[in-house]
Design a protein around this motif. Structure first.
Motif, short mmCIF file in Angstrom:
data_model
loop_
_atom_site.label_atom_id
_atom_site.label_comp_id
_atom_site.label_asym_id
_atom_site.label_seq_id
_atom_site.Cartn_x
_atom_site.Cartn_y
_atom_site.Cartn_z
N TYR A 53 -77.71 -6.35 84.78
CA TYR A 53 -76.75 -6.47 86.11
C TYR A 53 -77.05 -5.53 87.08
O TYR A 53 -76.72 -4.10 86.42
CB TYR A 53 -75.03 -6.63 85.64
CG TYR A 53 -74.80 -7.59 84.93
CD1 TYR A 53 -74.77 -7.66 83.66
CD2 TYR A 53 -74.60 -9.06 85.53
CE1 TYR A 53 -74.45 -8.71 82.74
CE2 TYR A 53 -74.20 -9.98 84.84
CZ TYR A 53 -74.16 -9.93 83.28
OH TYR A 53 -73.85 -11.19 82.71
N GLN A 112 -73.95 -4.13 92.02
CA GLN A 112 -72.78 -5.27 91.82
C GLN A 112 -71.86 -4.94 90.91
O GLN A 112 -70.62 -5.10 91.26
CB GLN A 112 -73.62 -6.54 91.32
CG GLN A 112 -74.68 -7.38 92.25
CD GLN A 112 -75.15 -8.57 91.50
OE1 GLN A 112 -74.65 -9.36 90.74
NE2 GLN A 112 -76.31 -8.79 92.16
N LEU A 113 -72.22 -4.12 89.74
CA LEU A 113 -71.18 -3.60 89.12
C LEU A 113 -70.23 -2.66 89.81
O LEU A 113 -68.95 -2.66 89.59
CB LEU A 113 -71.68 -2.67 87.53
CG LEU A 113 -72.63 -3.98 86.90
CD1 LEU A 113 -73.54 -3.20 85.83
CD2 LEU A 113 -71.54 -4.86 86.09
N LYS A 165 -69.57 -2.81 92.80
CA LYS A 165 -68.58 -3.66 93.79
C LYS A 165 -67.64 -4.46 93.10
O LYS A 165 -66.18 -4.65 93.53
CB LYS A 165 -69.42 -4.46 94.59
CG LYS A 165 -68.80 -5.04 95.94
CD LYS A 165 -69.93 -5.75 96.73
CE LYS A 165 -69.50 -6.46 97.86
NZ LYS A 165 -70.17 -7.14 98.73
N HIS A 166 -67.91 -5.05 91.88
CA HIS A 166 -66.92 -6.03 91.24
C HIS A 166 -66.39 -5.58 89.89
O HIS A 166 -65.39 -6.21 89.46
CB HIS A 166 -67.76 -7.31 90.92
CG HIS A 166 -68.48 -7.95 92.24
ND1 HIS A 166 -67.72 -8.50 93.27
CD2 HIS A 166 -69.82 -7.94 92.48
CE1 HIS A 166 -68.52 -8.76 94.30
NE2 HIS A 166 -69.63 -8.58 93.94
N SER A 167 -66.97 -4.53 89.38
CA SER A 167 -66.50 -4.43 87.92
C SER A 167 -65.54 -3.18 87.79
O SER A 167 -65.16 -2.61 88.92
CB SER A 167 -67.79 -4.18 86.88
OG SER A 167 -67.40 -4.31 85.67
N SER A 168 -65.38 -2.84 86.60
CA SER A 168 -64.28 -1.36 86.37
C SER A 168 -65.19 -0.79 85.31
O SER A 168 -65.95 -1.50 84.56
CB SER A 168 -62.98 -1.91 85.90
OG SER A 168 -63.24 -2.49 84.69
N GLU A 212 -64.46 -2.20 81.95
CA GLU A 212 -65.56 -3.53 81.69
C GLU A 212 -67.10 -3.19 81.62
O GLU A 212 -67.61 -3.50 80.68
CB GLU A 212 -65.46 -4.32 82.77
CG GLU A 212 -66.24 -5.65 82.77
CD GLU A 212 -65.87 -6.62 83.89
OE1 GLU A 212 -66.50 -6.42 84.90
OE2 GLU A 212 -64.97 -7.61 83.67
#
Ligand code: SDX
Length: 430
Positions: free
Chosen positions: A73, A77-78, A80-83, A86
């Motif tokens: 990944y 992207q991580l 922007k979208h993850s924590s 996570e």
């Protein structure tokens, strides 16, 4: 004659085929494992500039393209979208968690944040001004004195509990070190708070009054931890793998990684960047310091610039620089002379032939300290923050190394340049 092989012709005319192996993506490798046995010769690569130490499924970096991926990944992207929690699950287990898996993992981390009360007494032995990285590596090393009963590395459940304890307890240890430095009482973790809220609470709450967590700060820390979580075979991660390869207690291996991270050439650079910016002081001094950085006879280096792998922008530096703007604006911080100075320094350096020819760009450490400072975190704690993020990468790599059925103790060789054999001379004749 296999197609994908290098043929080595030795001075005596004998030939040796060295197999070439390909990964999912990135440069191929020449497998030289049989070289010494076949030809009685070592390869030589100080600092391992061109050497792959292992096979890994965890993180991929492309230095020329400025690409960083965790388990495939892209880090952008991580970010922007993850924590961070996570991403920690992803790095440990290889896949993004389902909602139930994430909830269970998050809860598991929350219920492991307390330290054994006996460990707290260790802090009484440190001077009040001990560097927090010294305390972090010492206390993490002491975890091998508390959790030896659940440390059978061949037991997957023990490997899980080790990873959970490292991820959960490092923020508590980090905050305890900070509290010692500022002469305030230790603040216990709270299980009703998430990872970064709990860290801010343990760092800045005091018994005398309620502490209100700033969501901007919690979000900024979460993003910084995602960006620092792993970086393939960097110095500290390789240290963890090497220490762990002997079968040493993994808490001791993580403590060794913390020690390696502390160096100013590695994770200690974020602290060194702020010290450097304060030494430069003003944009009028930038030219003088850029010239010092270029002077071979001057040991001064532009801290936060350059990277062994990235010969383009460090993708993390780009994200952190953009985040610095937002954090300073949201925190309504107008006093941003150091951020302004850092940006001007970057512009001057990137236009200078020396930095262009040597592909020296800002790295992950160049802007991170600007944000830590804006959040009220002192310079001495910057590398500790780096260690909190990287702790998940260290544990993921330790788990990958220890579970490798082909794994063996890491034991490099050398080019010996010392004295040839000679006889002992009695002291009366020297
Ligand atoms: C991290 O490995 C990782 O992935 C690390 C990391 C991670 O996430 O784990 O990304 C985190 O450690 C980032 C790097 C933080 N360190 C710094 O910012 C310290 C300053 N930078 C350097 O000291 C240096 O750039 C390194 C250590 C980062 C990389 O060094 P290398 O790859 O061994 O390269 P080098 O020292 O051989 O430098 C190549 C040339 C040299 O000039 P020549 O001898 O070829 O003439 O570039 C010059 C160096 O003198 N150079 C610099 C410089 N960095 C390299 N000159 C001035 N200022 C600098 N910062």
């Amino acid at each position: 004659m296999t197609e994908d092989a290098y043929r080595l012709k030795s001075p005596d005319g004998s030939e040796l085929e060295l197999p070439v192996r390909s990964g999912t993506v990135g440069p191929d490798v020449i497998d030289i494992a049989g070289l010494y046995k076949a030809q009685g010769i070592f390869t030589y690569d100080p600092g391992f500039v061109s050497t792959g130490s292992c096979e890994s499924d965890i993180t991929f970096i492309d230095g020329e393209q400025g690409i960083l991926m965790y388990r495939g990944y892209p880090v952008e992207q991580l970010a922007k979208h993850s924590s961070f929690i996570e991403v920690s699950y992803l790095l440990q287990h290889g896949e993004l968690p389902t909602a139930d898996e994430l909830s269970e993992f998050d809860n598991t981390i929350r219920v492991h944040t307390m330290l054994n009360e006996g460990m707290l007494s260790f802090f009484k032995g440190f001077r009040y001004d001990a560097h927090p990285m010294a305390m972090l590596s010492a206390i993490v090393g002491s975890m091998s004195a508390y959790y030896h009963d659940e440390m059978n590395a061949s037991n997957p459940a023990h490997r899980d509990i080790f990873a959970h304890r490292i991820l959960a307890k490092l923020p508590t240890i980090a905050a305890a070190a900070y509290k010692l430095n500022v002469g305030q009482p230790f603040i216990y973790p709270r299980n009703d708070l998430n990872y970064t809220e709990n860290l801010l609470h343990m760092l800045f709450a005091v018994p005398a009054e309620p502490y209100e967590i700033d969501p901007v700060a919690a979000e900024a820390l979460d993003l910084l931890f995602i960006l620092h979580a792993d970086h393939e075979q960097n110095c500290s991660t390789s240290t963890v793998r090497m220490a762990g390869s002997s079968g040493a207690n993994p808490y001791s291996a993580i403590a060794a990684g913390i020690a390696a991270l502390w160096g100013p050439a590695h994770g200690g650079a974020n602290e060194a960047v702020l010290n450097m910016l304060e030494e430069i002081g003003d944009v009028s001094q930038i030219g003088k310091y850029v010239e010092k950085a270029k002077d071979k006879n001057d040991p001064f280096r532009l801290m936060g610039f350059g990277h062994r792998v990235y010969k383009n922008f460090d993708p993390r530096a780009t994200i952190i620089r953009e985040m610095a703007y937002k954090v300073l604006e949201k925190l309504d911080r107008k006093d941003t002379p150091l951020f302004d100075l850092a940006q001007e320094l970057e512009q001057v350096a990137l236009k200078d032939d020396y930095f262009i020819e040597k592909n020296l760009y800002p790295n992950v450490d160049f802007y991170s300290g600007i944000i830590y400072r804006a959040l009220g975190i002192p310079t001495s704690m910057f590398t500790v923050m780096f260690a909190l993020g990287r702790s998940v990468g260290w544990t993921a790599h330790w788990r990958e190394m220890i579970a490798d059925p082909k794994g063996k103790i890491a034991r490099p060789r050398q080019l010996y340049t010392g004295p040839a054999a000679r006889d002992y001379v009695d002291v009366s004749k020297r």
